[in-house]
Design a protein around this motif. Structure first.
Motif, mmCIF file in Angstrom:
data_model
loop_
_atom_site.group_PDB
_atom_site.id
_atom_site.type_symbol
_atom_site.label_atom_id
_atom_site.label_comp_id
_atom_site.label_asym_id
_atom_site.label_seq_id
_atom_site.Cartn_x
_atom_site.Cartn_y
_atom_site.Cartn_z
ATOM 1 N N LEU A 1 0.870 -1.168 0.000
ATOM 2 C CA LEU A 1 0.000 0.000 0.000
ATOM 3 C C LEU A 1 0.912 1.223 0.000
ATOM 4 O O LEU A 1 1.739 1.380 0.901
ATOM 5 N N VAL A 2 0.780 2.056 -1.028
ATOM 6 C CA VAL A 2 1.551 3.296 -1.108
ATOM 7 C C VAL A 2 0.594 4.445 -0.842
ATOM 8 O O VAL A 2 -0.424 4.579 -1.517
ATOM 9 N N GLU A 3 0.915 5.251 0.166
ATOM 10 C CA GLU A 3 0.133 6.437 0.501
ATOM 11 C C GLU A 3 1.018 7.658 0.323
ATOM 12 O O GLU A 3 2.168 7.654 0.766
ATOM 13 N N ILE A 4 0.489 8.680 -0.325
ATOM 14 C CA ILE A 4 1.211 9.938 -0.501
ATOM 15 C C ILE A 4 0.331 11.048 0.046
ATOM 16 O O ILE A 4 -0.816 11.194 -0.365
ATOM 17 N N MET A 5 0.893 11.791 0.983
ATOM 18 C CA MET A 5 0.193 12.934 1.572
ATOM 19 C C MET A 5 1.022 14.183 1.296
ATOM 20 O O MET A 5 2.251 14.135 1.369
ATOM 21 N N GLU A 6 0.354 15.289 0.995
ATOM 22 C CA GLU A 6 1.051 16.565 0.854
ATOM 23 C C GLU A 6 0.285 17.596 1.668
ATOM 24 O O GLU A 6 -0.949 17.619 1.661
ATOM 25 N N GLU A 7 1.031 18.451 2.364
ATOM 26 C CA GLU A 7 0.425 19.449 3.237
ATOM 27 C C GLU A 7 1.334 20.666 3.340
ATOM 28 O O GLU A 7 2.495 20.621 2.946
ATOM 29 N N GLY A 8 0.740 21.752 3.861
ATOM 30 C CA GLY A 8 1.537 22.932 4.148
ATOM 31 C C GLY A 8 1.243 24.146 3.289
ATOM 32 O O GLY A 8 1.972 25.136 3.368
ATOM 33 N N TRP A 9 0.186 24.087 2.467
ATOM 34 C CA TRP A 9 -0.153 25.258 1.662
ATOM 35 C C TRP A 9 -0.758 26.353 2.532
ATOM 36 O O TRP A 9 -1.397 26.071 3.547
ATOM 37 N N ARG A 10 -0.608 27.566 2.080
ATOM 38 C CA ARG A 10 -1.314 28.681 2.706
ATOM 39 C C ARG A 10 -2.807 28.495 2.445
ATOM 40 O O ARG A 10 -3.208 27.773 1.536
ATOM 41 N N GLU A 11 -3.606 29.173 3.208
ATOM 42 C CA GLU A 11 -5.056 29.050 3.057
ATOM 43 C C GLU A 11 -5.583 30.205 2.214
ATOM 44 O O GLU A 11 -6.074 31.205 2.732
ATOM 45 N N ASN A 12 -5.432 30.052 0.880
ATOM 46 C CA ASN A 12 -5.982 31.026 -0.061
ATOM 47 C C ASN A 12 -6.373 30.287 -1.337
ATOM 48 O O ASN A 12 -6.033 29.119 -1.524
#
Length: 160
Positions: A112-123
């Motif tokens: 099972l390969v999971e990729i998460m991305e986070e950290g963008w500004r909220e706009n």
């Protein structure tokens, strides 16, 4: 609202083989980085990834690597719509997002390969960019599965 996403796929290969298909630049270049990858994904290194749909090599900082289990990357954020979308325009931003890839063995020889991305500004522009990256990571998983299981490069000639 925190901007982040997760995509996942099950690959019919052992975790070590799937991990190496991402960590090894020659293997990654065979199915994903259409312009090539330079440098093995090892903690503390900065490698480059190049894509025909986003010309110019991207520096990718490798924050953490747990062999066969996890890769954590950081790279420069952009905001806006992808240039390959009609009328799209992305602009560089002065911050980085974090990408976490987990490789979990399942059912013997599957992963099972999971990729998460986070950290963008909220706009709105960051939201649009996150959608583009979500599409890109989902496409990466499809390309990885086709290449590692069947030897097919889904991205060949897709962007040039």
């Amino acid at each position: 609202m925190e901007l982040k996403f997760r995509v996942a796929a099950r690959i019919s290969r052992p975790a070590h083989e799937v991990f190496e298909a991402v960590a090894d630049p020659d293997k990654l270049s065979a199915y994903f980085t259409t312009g090539g990858a330079v440098g093995r994904l090892e903690a503390g290194e900065t490698v480059t990834w190049d894509f025909h749909d986003y010309p110019g090599a991207f520096p990718v900082e490798v924050e953490e690597v747990v062999p066969d289990r996890k890769i954590v990357l950081r790279w420069a954020a952009s905001e806006g719509e992808a240039p390959n979308v009609e009328g799209g325009e992305m602009t560089p931003a002065d911050y980085k997002t974090r990408v976490t890839m987990n490789f979990t063995p399942i059912d013997g020889n599957r992963t099972l390969v999971e990729i998460m991305e986070e950290g963008w500004r909220e706009n709105q522009a960051a939201l649009q960019a996150s959608y583009g990256n979500c599409q890109g990571w989902a496409q990466m998983l499809c390309a990885l599965k086709a290449w590692i299981e069947h030897g097919i490069n889904l991205r060949a000639d897709m962007y040039k």
